[in-house]
Design a protein around this motif. Structure first.
Motif, PDB file in Angstrom:
ATOM      1  N   SER A 127      63.126  44.832  40.755  1.00  0.00           N
ATOM      2  CA  SER A 127      64.376  44.406  41.407  1.00  0.00           C
ATOM      3  C   SER A 127      65.089  45.592  42.070  1.00  0.00           C
ATOM      4  O   SER A 127      65.925  45.404  42.947  1.00  0.00           O
ATOM      5  CB  SER A 127      65.307  43.724  40.396  1.00  0.00           C
ATOM      6  N   ALA A 128      64.726  46.803  41.677  1.00  0.00           N
ATOM      7  CA  ALA A 128      65.323  48.006  42.289  1.00  0.00           C
ATOM      8  C   ALA A 128      65.015  48.078  43.790  1.00  0.00           C
ATOM      9  O   ALA A 128      65.749  48.718  44.554  1.00  0.00           O
ATOM     10  CB  ALA A 128      64.813  49.265  41.600  1.00  0.00           C
ATOM     11  N   GLU A 129      63.934  47.391  44.207  1.00  0.00           N
ATOM     12  CA  GLU A 129      63.589  47.379  45.640  1.00  0.00           C
ATOM     13  C   GLU A 129      64.722  46.815  46.486  1.00  0.00           C
ATOM     14  O   GLU A 129      64.937  47.248  47.624  1.00  0.00           O
ATOM     15  CB  GLU A 129      62.311  46.551  45.865  1.00  0.00           C
ATOM     16  N   ASP A 130      65.473  45.856  45.917  1.00  0.00           N
ATOM     17  CA  ASP A 130      66.597  45.257  46.658  1.00  0.00           C
ATOM     18  C   ASP A 130      67.668  46.291  46.976  1.00  0.00           C
ATOM     19  O   ASP A 130      68.423  46.138  47.938  1.00  0.00           O
ATOM     20  CB  ASP A 130      67.241  44.111  45.838  1.00  0.00           C
ATOM     21  N   GLU A 131      67.734  47.338  46.148  1.00  0.00           N
ATOM     22  CA  GLU A 131      68.729  48.407  46.359  1.00  0.00           C
ATOM     23  C   GLU A 131      68.132  49.574  47.158  1.00  0.00           C
ATOM     24  O   GLU A 131      68.789  50.601  47.359  1.00  0.00           O
ATOM     25  CB  GLU A 131      69.208  48.981  45.002  1.00  0.00           C
ATOM     26  N   GLY A 132      66.866  49.426  47.539  1.00  0.00           N
ATOM     27  CA  GLY A 132      66.202  50.539  48.239  1.00  0.00           C
ATOM     28  C   GLY A 132      65.896  51.705  47.311  1.00  0.00           C
ATOM     29  O   GLY A 132      65.923  52.873  47.695  1.00  0.00           O
ATOM     30  N   VAL A 133      65.606  51.367  46.039  1.00  0.00           N
ATOM     31  CA  VAL A 133      65.338  52.393  45.019  1.00  0.00           C
ATOM     32  C   VAL A 133      63.896  52.210  44.529  1.00  0.00           C
ATOM     33  O   VAL A 133      63.466  51.088  44.247  1.00  0.00           O
ATOM     34  CB  VAL A 133      66.345  52.241  43.848  1.00  0.00           C
TER      35      VAL A 133
END
Length: 311
Positions: A127-133
């Motif tokens: 889910s960190a992908e949604d934050e660009g992480v």
């Protein structure tokens, strides 16, 4: 905790080529003037020969084929999206390139369960992908499993906060630094820690000159020495030949091997080779197409399986 395993998961490519989405910050990738079909055929040949070499010395290799359903040119590097641990935990990781996110497949975990491995818990960071992480598995993280330490060179693909969260979840002490390479006279972060650092049971292969900050470099050396690792310091030129991208494994009769590409092997000096051979046997295989187009090498192709077996 064991530092090394005799079981490896590998993904056979079906659509391998240079991934334009990862080339943004993977400076090891290059274009080859061949058709993609020819590049994929060469990569498959290299993959199959590599698997055979591992199996011939008694390493257990679980091969899963990539599927043509998705466009996943980098599926040959599964260690970036998944990691397997002795307590039955599995880590699933957020990936920088959008087309690499398609590599994550539940059926890969089902294959391991069918082989008799126990998965207790999946810790999913995607889910960190949604934050660009991003934090790309054991590409971003080099684990000293036996001593409970995790090394991470920060980059666009290795976020500090998420790495610390990983360390808390998996109970590792974090060792954080930044590693650089020179690209057109500029110092740029190396995209994955495992390109400049390999941790074996009794030694470490590392490019200390990639760590520009003297304090960080000192802290890394101190940490390795605390755990009585013999340090084999490689040069940036050797890193470019993937001499940092190695993995120690166990073969038949628990014999230890340090696995690397032919290019990495060739790049080592006589004295570095002798030092490694004091600890274990070198096993190398030609991966030139995979290295040139994929910008990754032997270590990236092997996801270590430490999961417990079902009784």
């Amino acid at each position: 905790m064991q530092q090394i395993t005799n079981t490896i998961l590998m993904v056979r490519p079906v659509n391998f080529r240079m991934n334009e989405e990862t080339a943004i910050n993977n400076y090891f990738q290059e274009n080859i003037s061949k058709e993609n079909k020819a590049i994929n055929a060469l990569a498959q040949e290299e993959f199959d020969a590599f698997v055979k070499k591992l199996q011939d010395v008694g390493v257990k290799v679980i091969v899963v084929s990539d599927s043509l359903e998705n466009d996943t040119p980098d599926s040959i590097f599964p260690n970036n999206w998944v990691s397997f641990h002795e307590n039955g935990n599995v880590g699933v990781y957020p990936m920088f390139a959008e087309n690499r996110r398609l590599e994550r497949r539940e059926d890969v975990l089902e294959t391991l369960e069918a082989e008799g491995f126990l998965i207790n818990n999946i810790i999913d960071y995607t889910s960190a992908e949604d934050e660009g992480v991003f934090l790309e598995g054991t590409g971003s993280i080099v684990l000293d499993r036996a001593n409970g330490k995790a090394y991470c060179a920060l980059s666009a693909r290795a976020d500090e906060e998420l790495f610390i969260e990983f360390c808390e979840d998996f109970e590792y002490s974090p060792i954080i630094f930044t590693a650089y390479q020179t690209i057109e006279n500029q110092r740029k972060p190396i995209y994955h820690t495992n390109v400049m650092m390999c941790l074996a049971e009794t030694f470490a292969v590392i490019c200390l000159s990639c760590i520009d900050d003297k304090k960080e470099r000192k802290a890394v050396v101190k940490s390795l020495k605390e755990n009585k690792k013999e340090i084999i310091d490689i040069t940036e030129a050797q890193v470019e030949q993937f001499a940092g991208n190695m993995l120690q494994v166990k073969g038949a009769n628990n014999k230890r091997y340090l696995v690397m590409s032919a290019a990495a092997h060739k790049a080592l000096t006589v004295s570095q080779t002798k030092t490694i051979e004091k600890h274990c046997t070198i096993l190398s295989s030609s991966l030139s197409t995979i290295e040139t187009c994929g910008g990754g090498s032997a270590r990236c192709m092997m996801a270590e399986v430490f999961l417990p077996k079902v009784n």
